[in-house]
Design a protein around this motif. Structure first.
Motif, PDB file in Angstrom:
ATOM      1  N   ARG A  14       0.813  -1.223   0.000  1.00 49.66           N
ATOM      2  CA  ARG A  14       0.000   0.000   0.000  1.00 49.66           C
ATOM      3  C   ARG A  14       0.841   1.265   0.000  1.00 49.66           C
ATOM      4  O   ARG A  14       0.379   2.316  -0.426  1.00 49.66           O
ATOM      5  CB  ARG A  14      -0.941   0.003   1.208  1.00 49.66           C
ATOM      6  CG  ARG A  14      -2.199  -0.831   1.008  1.00 49.66           C
ATOM      7  CD  ARG A  14      -3.140  -0.684   2.189  1.00 49.66           C
ATOM      8  NE  ARG A  14      -2.491  -0.973   3.466  1.00 49.66           N
ATOM      9  CZ  ARG A  14      -2.252  -2.206   3.904  1.00 49.66           C
ATOM     10  NH1 ARG A  14      -2.602  -3.244   3.183  1.00 49.66           N
ATOM     11  NH2 ARG A  14      -1.657  -2.393   5.068  1.00 49.66           N
ATOM     12  N   GLY A  15       2.073   1.159   0.510  1.00 52.51           N
ATOM     13  CA  GLY A  15       2.888   2.368   0.508  1.00 52.51           C
ATOM     14  C   GLY A  15       4.164   2.261   1.321  1.00 52.51           C
ATOM     15  O   GLY A  15       4.341   1.335   2.118  1.00 52.51           O
ATOM     16  N   ILE A  16       5.040   3.237   1.070  1.00 53.41           N
ATOM     17  CA  ILE A  16       6.337   3.279   1.738  1.00 53.41           C
ATOM     18  C   ILE A  16       6.343   4.486   2.661  1.00 53.41           C
ATOM     19  O   ILE A  16       5.927   5.573   2.255  1.00 53.41           O
ATOM     20  CB  ILE A  16       7.466   3.452   0.694  1.00 53.41           C
ATOM     21  CG1 ILE A  16       7.373   2.357  -0.361  1.00 53.41           C
ATOM     22  CG2 ILE A  16       8.833   3.485   1.355  1.00 53.41           C
ATOM     23  CD1 ILE A  16       8.159   2.661  -1.626  1.00 53.41           C
ATOM     24  N   ARG A  17       6.838   4.280   3.896  1.00 54.47           N
ATOM     25  CA  ARG A  17       6.900   5.427   4.807  1.00 54.47           C
ATOM     26  C   ARG A  17       8.363   5.729   5.104  1.00 54.47           C
ATOM     27  O   ARG A  17       8.918   5.204   6.073  1.00 54.47           O
ATOM     28  CB  ARG A  17       6.174   5.088   6.118  1.00 54.47           C
ATOM     29  CG  ARG A  17       4.673   4.939   5.978  1.00 54.47           C
ATOM     30  CD  ARG A  17       3.963   6.209   6.295  1.00 54.47           C
ATOM     31  NE  ARG A  17       4.483   6.818   7.521  1.00 54.47           N
ATOM     32  CZ  ARG A  17       3.960   7.862   8.087  1.00 54.47           C
ATOM     33  NH1 ARG A  17       2.908   8.437   7.550  1.00 54.47           N
ATOM     34  NH2 ARG A  17       4.474   8.367   9.192  1.00 54.47           N
TER      35      ARG A  17
ATOM     36  N   ARG B 144      15.275   1.055 -12.300  1.00 52.98           N
ATOM     37  CA  ARG B 144      14.224   1.990 -11.915  1.00 52.98           C
ATOM     38  C   ARG B 144      13.722   2.792 -13.118  1.00 52.98           C
ATOM     39  O   ARG B 144      12.536   3.043 -13.261  1.00 52.98           O
ATOM     40  CB  ARG B 144      14.738   2.954 -10.835  1.00 52.98           C
ATOM     41  CG  ARG B 144      14.841   2.324  -9.449  1.00 52.98           C
ATOM     42  CD  ARG B 144      15.585   3.235  -8.489  1.00 52.98           C
ATOM     43  NE  ARG B 144      14.949   4.544  -8.384  1.00 52.98           N
ATOM     44  CZ  ARG B 144      13.917   4.814  -7.591  1.00 52.98           C
ATOM     45  NH1 ARG B 144      13.412   3.882  -6.818  1.00 52.98           N
ATOM     46  NH2 ARG B 144      13.392   6.017  -7.559  1.00 52.98           N
TER      47      ARG B 144
ATOM     48  N   TYR C 105      10.874   1.597 -15.106  1.00 52.73           N
ATOM     49  CA  TYR C 105       9.535   1.675 -14.508  1.00 52.73           C
ATOM     50  C   TYR C 105       9.098   3.123 -14.310  1.00 52.73           C
ATOM     51  O   TYR C 105       8.159   3.394 -13.582  1.00 52.73           O
ATOM     52  CB  TYR C 105       9.517   0.932 -13.158  1.00 52.73           C
ATOM     53  CG  TYR C 105       9.790  -0.541 -13.301  1.00 52.73           C
ATOM     54  CD1 TYR C 105       8.742  -1.444 -13.474  1.00 52.73           C
ATOM     55  CD2 TYR C 105      11.096  -1.026 -13.292  1.00 52.73           C
ATOM     56  CE1 TYR C 105       8.990  -2.801 -13.628  1.00 52.73           C
ATOM     57  CE2 TYR C 105      11.354  -2.380 -13.440  1.00 52.73           C
ATOM     58  CZ  TYR C 105      10.306  -3.265 -13.608  1.00 52.73           C
ATOM     59  OH  TYR C 105      10.546  -4.601 -13.769  1.00 52.73           O
ATOM     60  N   GLY C 106       9.821   4.030 -14.947  1.00 49.00           N
ATOM     61  CA  GLY C 106       9.444   5.444 -14.839  1.00 49.00           C
ATOM     62  C   GLY C 106       9.735   6.027 -13.476  1.00 49.00           C
ATOM     63  O   GLY C 106       9.127   7.014 -13.083  1.00 49.00           O
ATOM     64  N   LEU C 107      10.654   5.421 -12.741  1.00 46.10           N
ATOM     65  CA  LEU C 107      10.968   5.958 -11.411  1.00 46.10           C
ATOM     66  C   LEU C 107      12.074   7.000 -11.506  1.00 46.10           C
ATOM     67  O   LEU C 107      12.982   6.876 -12.335  1.00 46.10           O
ATOM     68  CB  LEU C 107      11.389   4.810 -10.487  1.00 46.10           C
ATOM     69  CG  LEU C 107      10.261   3.828 -10.148  1.00 46.10           C
ATOM     70  CD1 LEU C 107      10.831   2.562  -9.504  1.00 46.10           C
ATOM     71  CD2 LEU C 107       9.241   4.480  -9.222  1.00 46.10           C
TER      72      LEU C 107
ATOM     73  N   MET D 105      15.109   3.109   0.137  1.00 47.43           N
ATOM     74  CA  MET D 105      13.841   3.652  -0.340  1.00 47.43           C
ATOM     75  C   MET D 105      13.678   3.373  -1.835  1.00 47.43           C
ATOM     76  O   MET D 105      12.604   2.969  -2.291  1.00 47.43           O
ATOM     77  CB  MET D 105      13.795   5.163  -0.071  1.00 47.43           C
ATOM     78  CG  MET D 105      12.530   5.844  -0.555  1.00 47.43           C
ATOM     79  SD  MET D 105      12.443   7.562   0.003  1.00 47.43           S
ATOM     80  CE  MET D 105      13.537   8.344  -1.171  1.00 47.43           C
TER      81      MET D 105
ATOM     82  N   GLU E 297      10.721   1.222  -3.731  1.00 48.27           N
ATOM     83  CA  GLU E 297       9.927   1.728  -4.853  1.00 48.27           C
ATOM     84  C   GLU E 297      10.017   0.800  -6.064  1.00 48.27           C
ATOM     85  O   GLU E 297       9.013   0.509  -6.713  1.00 48.27           O
ATOM     86  CB  GLU E 297      10.410   3.131  -5.251  1.00 48.27           C
ATOM     87  CG  GLU E 297      10.056   4.209  -4.244  1.00 48.27           C
ATOM     88  CD  GLU E 297      10.691   5.570  -4.563  1.00 48.27           C
ATOM     89  OE1 GLU E 297      10.439   6.517  -3.795  1.00 48.27           O
ATOM     90  OE2 GLU E 297      11.419   5.672  -5.565  1.00 48.27           O
TER      91      GLU E 297
ATOM     92  N   LEU F 203       7.820  -2.206  -5.554  1.00 44.75           N
ATOM     93  CA  LEU F 203       6.406  -1.886  -5.793  1.00 44.75           C
ATOM     94  C   LEU F 203       6.114  -1.853  -7.295  1.00 44.75           C
ATOM     95  O   LEU F 203       5.090  -2.343  -7.770  1.00 44.75           O
ATOM     96  CB  LEU F 203       6.024  -0.530  -5.183  1.00 44.75           C
ATOM     97  CG  LEU F 203       5.962  -0.420  -3.657  1.00 44.75           C
ATOM     98  CD1 LEU F 203       5.355   0.922  -3.261  1.00 44.75           C
ATOM     99  CD2 LEU F 203       5.138  -1.555  -3.065  1.00 44.75           C
ATOM    100  N   ALA F 204       7.043  -1.264  -8.042  1.00 46.96           N
ATOM    101  CA  ALA F 204       6.864  -1.150  -9.488  1.00 46.96           C
ATOM    102  C   ALA F 204       6.906  -2.532 -10.143  1.00 46.96           C
ATOM    103  O   ALA F 204       6.115  -2.838 -11.035  1.00 46.96           O
ATOM    104  CB  ALA F 204       7.935  -0.244 -10.077  1.00 46.96           C
TER     105      ALA F 204
ATOM    106  N   ALA G 232       3.704  -4.271  -9.455  1.00 50.70           N
ATOM    107  CA  ALA G 232       2.621  -3.709 -10.258  1.00 50.70           C
ATOM    108  C   ALA G 232       2.694  -4.193 -11.702  1.00 50.70           C
ATOM    109  O   ALA G 232       1.670  -4.437 -12.325  1.00 50.70           O
ATOM    110  CB  ALA G 232       2.672  -2.178 -10.213  1.00 50.70           C
ATOM    111  N   ARG G 233       3.915  -4.376 -12.212  1.00 46.72           N
ATOM    112  CA  ARG G 233       4.021  -4.747 -13.613  1.00 46.72           C
ATOM    113  C   ARG G 233       3.998  -6.254 -13.837  1.00 46.72           C
ATOM    114  O   ARG G 233       3.378  -6.730 -14.779  1.00 46.72           O
ATOM    115  CB  ARG G 233       5.285  -4.152 -14.231  1.00 46.72           C
ATOM    116  CG  ARG G 233       5.298  -4.350 -15.747  1.00 46.72           C
ATOM    117  CD  ARG G 233       6.457  -3.684 -16.428  1.00 46.72           C
ATOM    118  NE  ARG G 233       6.409  -2.222 -16.331  1.00 46.72           N
ATOM    119  CZ  ARG G 233       7.334  -1.427 -16.883  1.00 46.72           C
ATOM    120  NH1 ARG G 233       8.336  -1.969 -17.537  1.00 46.72           N
ATOM    121  NH2 ARG G 233       7.240  -0.131 -16.755  1.00 46.72           N
TER     122      ARG G 233
END
Lengths: 240, 629
Positions: free
Chosen positions: A78-81, A197, A200-202, A215, A219, A222-223, A226-227
């Motif tokens: 859901r996300g990175i903090r 990265r 994946y458009g990072l 970090m 990311e 996660l990418a 997703a792919r």
């Protein structure tokens, strides 16, 4: 040619190893670490607590080189903090070269006042405990951590982890395109952190800082999920 | 702050609204960011979904849609979304989709709520209404000439004498007080009248007029009037005044518009001083006012054309000084009209006096007092009905030619559409002009109206103004009662629609297509001016200036609440963007045009322009429904 061993055998080996270590381990820190049950390999990615880990070291060989700093960033699908993460400069036994100081963007005074690894290893393992560790290029984090534990406590410290570089290799260095390139003697696609990265458009970060890389690795993972995968993919399928 | 947070902070701090946040607040934002990733073509937010975070695009791009699936906006790196949902019960109204692989920074609602306490942030997310409005208001506040009240320029109380006092006594009092003007007053009994004020001793007075040194010279000495006559007879009863809380700028423009050098200043109804042109010139030395007076001292077309660089420099100064579009438009129009008047005067000097009364009329932006630095000439001649082509046309044809050539020499290019008095069709007696307008209004054909639309902005520039006023009256009274005419005008308005907004270096159209440049006049300024004109015609307004028209429209109460304000802000902003663009081109010695490249528009301006376009688009849609053809 030998056949690549199946992912199921990887999972089986890790489960077996964990059970064994939980019994055999003597050092209290490692004992605690191994007694925490291994994440269920069938758990969907969406439910897994992850922690991205990165070591900055003085070189590539754990026998001759040392950890200079580590950074970790906890995350879920859901996300990175980033602000919940942790960063630690470590005082090595050897004297750091000027180049290496500059490369890691660490100052002399930071190194001088930093604790030695044995003082912070306990805390590091505490932070990894209960999470699935994600690294980019496991040939650094895994052997350096293992050797550090062996030197300090005389015991191994190994656990399943996810290597975003291995995932990248799996998707970028297989298939007919890659074989064609290989046949033609062309350079294979780079699977370094920054190059991966970009696919994946990072954005690119100023690297060589353990926490920024942690970090960035989170990311990238996660990418990749997703792919190439889905939130329902079983975590065991990605273990290395 | 650690390196990875610095990475986040550095990026945020380059983009509005985070670029103006206090450091502490920004640190709070950074410390609470959660990073998420969406691959291309995946939905980020679904309609009706509850959200708890503001999204900031760190890399990638997203599209936002209306309920009906129509594209609402396309956002890129550094943009935010979700603020509307957060402000409206945390519910997503417009779905959002990633159109590229997208990395987002999510800022939790608890932090968002705190950010909303920051004024500039609140403005940005339109907490207190329109962002465009706050920008336009802000530029008004920043403007010096605009904020400085005219009372600041007053150094002494005005000298006032009763109308019954003799001319000689008045002149003696003026000398004694060392003033060059005197206000004329007479006792009043009716307190309710607009002009009546109470004097220091409690009496009621009415302001009747003003007499100046020049008046004494021209109307007394030169005219051989005996000085024992009452001073009151020198006043024609017409007096232009200004309220003391008006801006210096307004004073300047009032003088420019009326060709006067002194202006009585009133506090409510009581005269508190008289300001002179030189007071303002002292205040604003490089004023365009100075230029207007300079125009009338030139005696050849060549001399006049040499003023062009000065006119352009004045335009740049006005824009750079942070003037509003209205100020610049007013000033440039006054200069344009002065130039034209002078050209007509010079032509008359050469050709001799006109055989019959006539009026030179202008159309388009000059008629609306909204001229920018360049424009082509749109003019026509309204002649007295005693016009006899055989006898008189040669004179007017030559007059028109001289004025037109002169304008061209001064940078006002010949009108490509032939809207010039040199064109036989547009050099006609009043009765013919009435027939033209009658036909356009009574038998409206959208195709034909397309070409004559420009005539519906009309104003007298030189000559017998009643000729043009007659036409203005006629239009105002006839147009409103002819729904087919209004419908045809409204329909033509829809020919030019604004774009949706900007995306990266492109202009984004409503159908998602992208272009390299936008013609800000054709796609922004003209459409909004057109919309305002149709409403103005519908309410029988005689005003030509768009802001004046809006005031009449507001009085008539025909638009939904707040709509007039929105149109006003949108007009001001679009016009200003165009003027800034042209000022920049002038400074860079480039040809002046209306083509704006999105890469030259900064982030805040983009947001405001997008909002302005939205206002125009909505106004056009409303027009279609309000005046069906």
């Amino acid at each position: 040619m030998f056949k690549k061993r199946s992912q199921q055998s990887v999972i089986d080996e890790w489960q077996h190893y964990q059970t064994q270590q939980a019994k055999a381990s003597v050092n209290p820190t490692l004992q605690r670490f191994y007694q925490m049950p291994l994440t269920d390999p069938d758990m969907p990615l969406s439910e897994v607590p992850f922690v991205a880990l990165d070591f900055e070291t003085t070189g590539l060989d754990p026998r001759y080189n040392e950890i200079v700093s580590f950074g970790l960033v906890p995350f879920t699908l859901r996300g990175i903090r980033p602000s919940d993460g942790h960063y630690q400069v470590v005082k090595p036994n050897c004297v750091l070269s000027e180049e290496s100081i500059a490369f890691h963007r660490i100052t002399h005074s930071q190194v001088d006042t930093a604790p030695p690894l044995e003082k912070v290893l306990d805390e590091l393992l505490g932070r990894l405990s209960g999470c699935i560790v994600v690294v980019h290029y496991q040939q650094i984090e895994r052997p350096f951590l293992d050797l550090a534990c062996r030197k300090l406590w005389g015991e191994h410290c190994l656990f399943p982890l996810i290597d975003t570089m291995a995932i990248e290799a799996r998707w970028q260095r297989s298939g007919w395109k890659h074989r064609l390139k290989k046949t033609l003697g062309l350079q294979p696609v780079s699977i370094r952190l920054d190059d991966s990265r970009r696919r994946y458009g990072l954005p690119s970060y100023s690297a060589h800082h353990a926490k920024v890389d942690a970090m960035a690795t989170a990311e990238l993972f996660l990418a990749q999920v997703a792919r190439h995968y889905s939130p329902t993919t079983a975590i065991g399928q990605l273990w290395d | 702050m650690e390196a990875e947070l610095r990475e986040i902070r550095d990026h945020l701090s380059q983009h509005p609204p985070f670029d103006t946040l206090l450091d502490e607040l920004l640190d709070d934002v950074v410390g609470n960011v959660e990073i998420t990733y969406f691959k291309a073509d995946s939905m980020i937010l679904e309609q009706g979904q509850t959200i708890h975070a503001l999204s900031y695009i760190r890399s990638g791009a997203v599209e936002i849609y209306h309920y009906n699936g129509e594209l609402y906006n396309r956002l890129e790196e550094g943009d935010i979304f979700g603020q509307f949902g957060l402000l409206r019960q945390r519910k997503i109204r417009f779905p959002v989709k990633a159109i590229e692989d997208t990395l987002l920074y999510q800022i939790p609602d608890t932090i968002f709520d705190r950010l909303c306490d920051d004024d500039s942030f609140a403005d940005f997310v339109e907490l207190s209404g329109s962002r465009l409005k706050s920008t336009v208001d802000g530029s008004l506040r920043e403007n010096d000439l605009m904020t400085t009240r005219v009372r600041k320029l007053i150094s002494r109380l005005p000298l006032m004498v009763e109308t019954t006092v003799s001319i000689q006594e008045t002149a003696r009092l003026m000398t004694e007080n060392a003033v060059s003007s005197v206000l004329l007053i007479e006792p009043a009994d009716d307190q309710d009248s607009d002009e009546v004020f109470s004097g220091d001793e409690g009496g009621l007075w009415r302001l009747k007029g003003m007499v100046t040194d020049e008046d004494l010279r021209s109307q007394v000495i030169a005219a051989g009037v005996t000085t024992d006559r009452p001073i009151g007879q020198l006043s024609d009863g017409r007096l232009i005044t200004l309220q003391s809380d008006e801006s210096v700028n307004e004073a300047m423009l009032t003088m420019l518009r009326n060709h006067i050098q002194r202006l009585p200043v009133l506090h409510r109804r009581r005269p508190v001083g008289v300001i002179h042109l030189s007071d303002i010139v002292r205040y604003e030395t490089n004023s365009s006012l100075y230029l207007a007076s300079n125009i009338f001292s030139r005696s050849t077309v060549r001399d006049l054309s040499r003023l062009v660089p000065e006119i352009r420099a004045a335009f740049i100064r006005l824009v750079e000084a942070g003037s509003t579009a209205k100020m610049v438009g007013d000033a440039m129009s006054s200069i344009g009209r002065s130039l034209m008047r002078r050209l007509i005067e010079l032509a008359e000097d050469e050709l001799g006096p006109a055989p019959i009364p006539y009026c030179f009329m202008v159309h388009g932006s000059l008629a609306r007092h909204e001229q920018s630095v360049i424009t082509d000439q749109d003019n026509a001649l309204v002649l007295h009905d005693s016009f006899d082509p055989q006898q008189h046309d040669e004179y007017f044809k030559m007059l028109a030619q001289k004025v037109s050539d002169g304008l061209d020499a001064c940078g006002y290019e010949y009108c490509k559409g032939g809207i010039m008095a040199t064109n036989d069709d547009w050099r006609q007696p009043l009765s013919q002009w009435r027939r033209y307008f009658d036909e356009w209004i009574a038998d409206p054909d959208p195709q034909r109206l397309l070409h004559s639309c420009i005539f519906f902005d009309l104003d007298a520039v030189y000559g017998e103004e009643y000729l043009v006023e007659n036409l203005q009256d006629m239009i105002a009274s006839k147009a409103r009662h002819n729904p087919r005419f209004l419908g045809a005008m409204a329909r033509n308005t829809l020919n030019r629609r604004p774009p949706l907004g900007f995306f990266r270096t492109f202009v984004m159209e409503t159908d998602g297509r992208q272009h390299k440049v936008i013609n800000i006049k054709g796609r922004g300024l003209a459409p909004i001016t057109d919309v305002i004109r149709v409403h103005a015609l519908a309410v029988g307004s005689q005003a030509q200036n768009s802001l004046d028209r809006l005031r009449d429209i507001e009085k008539a109460n025909i638009l939904p609440a707040g709509q007039v304000d929105k149109l006003q802000y949108a007009l001001e902003f679009i016009a200003l963007v165009r003027m800034r663009h042209q000022a920049l081109e002038l400074q860079n010695d480039q040809a002046i045009d209306n083509a704006i490249e999105p890469e030259n528009i900064d982030a805040t301006e983009r947001h405001n322009l997008k909002e302005a376009f939205q206002v125009v688009n909505n106004a056009q849609n409303f027009l279609r429904y309000r005046y069906p053809y």
